[in-house]
Scaffold this motif. Structure first.
Motif, PDB file in Angstrom:
ATOM      1  N   LEU A   1     -22.366  19.716   2.256  1.00 43.68           N
ATOM      2  CA  LEU A   1     -22.359  20.826   1.298  1.00 43.68           C
ATOM      3  C   LEU A   1     -21.728  22.071   1.923  1.00 43.68           C
ATOM      4  O   LEU A   1     -20.984  22.804   1.258  1.00 43.68           O
ATOM      5  CB  LEU A   1     -23.797  21.130   0.851  1.00 43.68           C
ATOM      6  N   LEU A   2     -22.013  22.297   3.203  1.00 45.69           N
ATOM      7  CA  LEU A   2     -21.448  23.448   3.903  1.00 45.69           C
ATOM      8  C   LEU A   2     -19.927  23.358   3.950  1.00 45.69           C
ATOM      9  O   LEU A   2     -19.222  24.342   3.667  1.00 45.69           O
ATOM     10  CB  LEU A   2     -22.021  23.517   5.328  1.00 45.69           C
ATOM     11  N   LEU A   3     -19.404  22.187   4.302  1.00 43.50           N
ATOM     12  CA  LEU A   3     -17.956  22.000   4.364  1.00 43.50           C
ATOM     13  C   LEU A   3     -17.330  22.158   2.984  1.00 43.50           C
ATOM     14  O   LEU A   3     -16.265  22.796   2.826  1.00 43.50           O
ATOM     15  CB  LEU A   3     -17.627  20.619   4.930  1.00 43.50           C
ATOM     16  N   TYR A   4     -17.985  21.619   1.945  1.00 41.56           N
ATOM     17  CA  TYR A   4     -17.485  21.751   0.579  1.00 41.56           C
ATOM     18  C   TYR A   4     -17.408  23.226   0.169  1.00 41.56           C
ATOM     19  O   TYR A   4     -16.381  23.694  -0.353  1.00 41.56           O
ATOM     20  CB  TYR A   4     -18.399  20.979  -0.374  1.00 41.56           C
ATOM     21  N   ALA A   5     -18.495  23.984   0.396  1.00 40.48           N
ATOM     22  CA  ALA A   5     -18.530  25.391  -0.008  1.00 40.48           C
ATOM     23  C   ALA A   5     -17.477  26.193   0.748  1.00 40.48           C
ATOM     24  O   ALA A   5     -16.816  27.071   0.174  1.00 40.48           O
ATOM     25  CB  ALA A   5     -19.923  25.964   0.240  1.00 40.48           C
ATOM     26  N   TRP A   6     -17.306  25.895   2.045  1.00 37.41           N
ATOM     27  CA  TRP A   6     -16.309  26.618   2.837  1.00 37.41           C
ATOM     28  C   TRP A   6     -14.903  26.377   2.293  1.00 37.41           C
ATOM     29  O   TRP A   6     -14.123  27.316   2.136  1.00 37.41           O
ATOM     30  CB  TRP A   6     -16.386  26.186   4.300  1.00 37.41           C
TER      31      TRP A   6
END
Length: 335
Positions: free
Chosen positions: A136-141
């Motif tokens: 999720l962190l990579l997606y949001a970034w």
């Protein structure tokens, strides 16, 4: 499992490895000189460990990425360390935010008997939640990076335009916040601040704006459109000022050229918006002349107030804004 074993297990679950390398060993294995390696750790927000083992193979891999960037020469050294500093500062705050948010869940697990200790609950959360949150962190970034690149491209092709842009700056400030903090418990104060920031973010982003930073009792936001910024400010008053569980709010808006640096914005409009919020009455919106010039009398009621001294700007005549009750926005026919 002992507390010491649980702490080690928690670290292993988060980092996926042990920490048995010194900074010098990491630098050597990565092909990075020690001075640059230590500068990298500081840029990312990690203290120098000296001869104490405090690193693992993931640290070696990260240092190799930086060493490769130096070798390729595509990015200047100053740019590389500015980017790593941005990562370190942003993710340190994110990590603190995550841990503080999880505290309630940990306490609930212990109280309900789902875990025998806080550490045991934390280990279980790290084991089952962390992998999904990584994705999720990579997606949001990536989504935010694409949006930021789009905003930069929209500024134009002239190099000077990339350094500054014209936008509306909003400063939403809670009234009587300092006095209220003396009457609230730490838990209640934290809930109030989170509630305020959450509601501000929802309203700002719903009108294509961005929250630049939250300061506890205040939120700084931007919007490229003065009308949308004004509607945002009025919705903040309507959504926050009318609630019994939040103090009144006051909003200042100013429009002009600002400089964007390191995720923040700087310039006279930022300072003017803050000054206007401080002199606004509770549940009121004050704007400057530049913002008012883009608003229509058909949609907004505007009234110029008597001049008053604003630090750094001399005597300024703020303009109070409200939505005309009889105004009906145009509807878009949908086929």
């Amino acid at each position: 499992m002992s507390r010491s074993d649980l702490r080690d297990e928690l670290a292993r679950l988060i980092l996926h490895e042990g920490m048995d390398l010194t900074g010098e060993q990491v630098a050597e294995q990565a092909g990075l000189d020690l001075d640059r390696a230590e500068r990298l750790w500081r840029s990312l927000g990690f203290a120098d460990s000296g001869d104490v083992p405090a690193y693992g193979e993931h640290d070696v891999a990260a240092a190799r990425l930086v060493a490769a960037a130096f070798d390729e020469g595509l990015l200047e050294e100053r740019t590389i360390f500015r980017m790593t500093r941005a990562l370190g500062q942003t993710l340190a705050r994110l990590a603190d935010w995550e841990v503080q948010t999880i505290v309630d869940q940990v306490e609930a697990d212990v109280d309900a008997g789902r875990a025998s200790s806080r550490l045991e609950s934390a280990v279980a959360i790290a084991e089952h939640v962390a992998p999904g949150f990584d994705r999720l962190l990579l997606y949001a970034w990536r989504r935010h990076l694409a949006a930021a690149a789009g905003r930069l491209e929209a500024l134009g092709a002239v190099d000077a335009e990339l350094l500054s842009t014209t936008m509306s700056i909003g400063f939403a400030d809670l009234s009587r916040f300092t006095a209220m903090t003396n009457t609230l418990s730490d838990v209640r104060l934290g809930e109030l601040v989170e509630n305020f920031e959450t509601r501000c973010t929802d309203v700002v982003t719903s009108r294509d704006g961005r929250v630049i930073k939250a300061l506890g009792d205040a939120v700084l936001f931007v919007n490229p459109d003065p009308r949308e910024a004004t509607l945002t400010a009025l919705e903040l008053v309507a959504n926050i000022g009318s609630r019994d569980d939040l103090p009144d709010v006051r909003v200042g808006l100013a429009t002009g050229s600002v400089i964007s640096r390191l995720g923040d914005v700087f310039g006279p409009p930022v300072n003017l918006a803050a000054r206007l919020s401080h002199v606004a009455r509770s549940n009121r919106v004050l704007v400057d002349d530049a913002t008012a010039a883009d608003l229509t009398d058909e949609e907004f009621e505007m009234r110029t107030l008597p001049p008053r001294p604003l630090r750094g700007f001399g005597n300024v005549s703020p303009i109070t804004v409200s939505r005309r009750r009889a105004f009906r926005p145009r509807t878009v026919r949908r086929w």
